[in-house]
Design an enzyme around this catalytic site. Structure first.
Site, PDB file in Angstrom:
ATOM      1  N   THR A 129       0.819  -1.209   0.000  1.00 66.20           N
ATOM      2  CA  THR A 129       0.000   0.000   0.000  1.00 66.20           C
ATOM      3  C   THR A 129       0.856   1.263   0.000  1.00 66.20           C
ATOM      4  OG1 THR A 129      -1.725  -1.168   1.223  1.00 66.20           O
ATOM      5  CG2 THR A 129      -1.820   1.238   1.220  1.00 66.20           C
ATOM      6  N   GLY A 132      -1.062   6.776  -2.411  1.00 65.96           N
ATOM      7  CA  GLY A 132      -1.995   6.939  -3.521  1.00 65.96           C
ATOM      8  C   GLY A 132      -2.419   5.641  -4.168  1.00 65.96           C
ATOM      9  N   GLU A 245      -4.569 -15.121   1.906  1.00 59.36           N
ATOM     10  CA  GLU A 245      -4.620 -13.943   2.768  1.00 59.36           C
ATOM     11  C   GLU A 245      -6.062 -13.617   3.144  1.00 59.36           C
ATOM     12  OE1 GLU A 245      -3.677  -9.119   2.605  1.00 59.36           O
ATOM     13  OE2 GLU A 245      -2.776 -10.466   1.123  1.00 59.36           O
ATOM     14  N   ARG A 246      -6.957 -13.652   2.164  1.00 56.71           N
ATOM     15  CA  ARG A 246      -8.354 -13.298   2.430  1.00 56.71           C
ATOM     16  C   ARG A 246      -9.046 -14.366   3.253  1.00 56.71           C
ATOM     17  NH1 ARG A 246      -8.641 -10.688  -3.641  1.00 56.71           N
ATOM     18  NH2 ARG A 246      -7.878  -8.641  -2.954  1.00 56.71           N
ATOM     19  N   GLN A 339     -24.370  -2.455  21.502  1.00 56.65           N
ATOM     20  CA  GLN A 339     -25.666  -1.862  21.838  1.00 56.65           C
ATOM     21  C   GLN A 339     -26.330  -2.610  22.986  1.00 56.65           C
ATOM     22  OE1 GLN A 339     -26.795   0.886  20.385  1.00 56.65           O
ATOM     23  NE2 GLN A 339     -28.803   0.987  21.386  1.00 56.65           N
ATOM     24  N   HIS A 341     -24.914  -4.089  25.356  1.00 58.64           N
ATOM     25  CA  HIS A 341     -24.200  -3.787  26.602  1.00 58.64           C
ATOM     26  C   HIS A 341     -24.586  -2.415  27.162  1.00 58.64           C
ATOM     27  CE1 HIS A 341     -21.584  -7.247  25.817  1.00 58.64           C
ATOM     28  NE2 HIS A 341     -21.013  -7.046  26.987  1.00 58.64           N
ATOM     29  N   THR A 368     -10.880  -4.337   0.155  1.00 56.53           N
ATOM     30  CA  THR A 368     -12.112  -3.856   0.768  1.00 56.53           C
ATOM     31  C   THR A 368     -13.304  -4.714   0.367  1.00 56.53           C
ATOM     32  OG1 THR A 368     -12.625  -2.380  -1.069  1.00 56.53           O
ATOM     33  CG2 THR A 368     -11.242  -1.487   0.708  1.00 56.53           C
TER      34      THR A 368
END
Length: 382
Positions: A129, A132, A245-246, A339, A341, A368
């Site tokens: 990464t 840009g 990896e995924r 929520q 909790h 993503t």
């Protein structure tokens, strides 16, 4: 609550006991301090090496486990997720960087790097990464210019996990200016190389104990002996490893989902409102029922994906399905459990708050959710 799992055998479960003992002794007592420091102790990597948690797929002649059975990695990922141990990035080391070294390295490179990879003397990172260029790897601008016996590396990378501690960084760089994705290569940059600098340890909203850094390369001389694989073939190598990896990210997401759901189920049985436990309220029961069903369905699919991967049959499309679905479920369940909790869920001392923050990155790194859907959609629609 899931069906009885047939994925693992006795050896895998014995390894699970080892991982749990390691987490209880070497990780849990220190993790809050690591979160304050923004990085784990270097010593814990040596401890992981001594316990046989590094390099399970590395050949035994280099000190590794000698098994390419991904289920051992899956066990480790699951237990780290259930323990909330987000700081020590063993899966990155083993399952993402490791395959590049074991599959692409020359014999000389293996002798040079793999023993340290297994012992914990060498912590690894991969630098793809850039400021840009995120999911679009074709946009990489870091360059490596051929200078005869070495490359001259220039550029910068960001969001690099293990960036502070890494002793060896696999860098994706452009070696052919006009080549697009076909003009990229993998170069190994070692700690101490002139012109290799680390920026700040980046402040994140979650995974506070995991060192994530900017890396800068200013006229770094990388010897030709540190070219990993063939020149200009990095994109092919990267695409070939993304399924694992995924899948690794998805395995962790499913385990984290189950753990926070278990914690919340116990909480609503004990916490009272209007004079009775929250678990007696129909809305709460329906919430738990929905999340438990989604978690069980996801677990069944994930176990099948792991089985397919071990058999060498997992394709990028199903890996993308697993990644986006499991991580989105993790994000959704963490939010709903927080929520339930109430105000306590917003307190950082509660595990659900940390799970909410630590898990948010899951739908982003490794590709993503939107990229995963694009891969799936193209496979179906062209």
């Amino acid at each position: 609550m899931t069906f009885r799992r047939d994925l693992y055998g006795p050896d895998h479960e014995a390894f699970r006991d080892t991982v749990r003992a390691f987490l209880a002794k070497e990780v849990a007592p220190h993790h809050q301090r690591w979160e304050r420091n923004g990085v784990v102790d270097r010593e814990v990597w040596y401890s992981a090496g001594r316990q046989g948690l590094l390099g399970p797929a590395v050949d035994q002649e280099y000190g590794g486990g000698g098994s390419d059975d991904f289920r051992y990695s899956a066990v480790l990922i699951e237990e780290f997720a259930r323990a909330g141990a987000s700081g020590l990035a063993l899966s990155l080391h083993n399952d993402i960087v490791g395959p590049y070294l074991t599959r692409l390295a020359t014999e000389e490179q293996k002798r040079r790097w793999l023993p340290g990879f297994v012992s914990g003397d060498i912590v690894t990172a991969i630098a793809m990464t850039e400021p840009g260029a995120g999911s679009d790897l074709q946009g990489i601008r870091t360059t490596a210019t051929d200078r005869g016996d070495h490359y001259l590396l220039n550029g910068s990378k960001t969001f690099i996990s293990n960036g502070i501690l890494a002793d060896l960084v696999v860098v994706v760089a452009r070696t052919t200016p006009e080549g697009g994705s076909a003009g990229q290569s993998l170069l190994v940059v070692e700690r101490g190389a002139d012109g290799f600098e680390r920026g700040r340890n980046l402040a994140k909203i979650g995974q506070q104990a995991q060192d994530t850094a900017e890396l800068f390369f200013n006229d770094v001389r990388v010897p030709k002996e540190n070219l990993l694989g063939e020149e200009n073939r990095a994109f092919t190598y990267l695409m070939g490893n993304l399924a694992q990896e995924r899948l690794a990210i998805a395995v962790g997401a499913a385990a984290a989902t189950e753990e926070i759901l278990d914690i919340t189920t116990r909480y609503v049985k004990e916490r009272e409102a209007f004079g009775r436990p929250l678990a007696k309220l129909q809305h709460v029961r329906f919430e738990i029922a929905e999340m438990a069903t989604e978690a069980a369905v996801t677990r069944t699919f994930l176990d099948r994906c792991v089985t397919e991967h071990v058999a060498g049959r997992l394709d990028p499309v199903h890996a993308s399905m697993a990644k986006w679905w499991a991580t989105e479920l993790q994000k959704r369940v963490a939010d709903r459990c927080l929520q339930l909790h109430g105000g306590y869920g917003y307190m950082s001392e509660y595990r659900v708050a940390r799970a909410f923050l630590d898990g948010r990155i899951q739908t982003i790194y490794g590709g993503t959710t939107e990229i995963m859907k694009e891969i799936i959609g193209r496979s179906l629609l062209g």
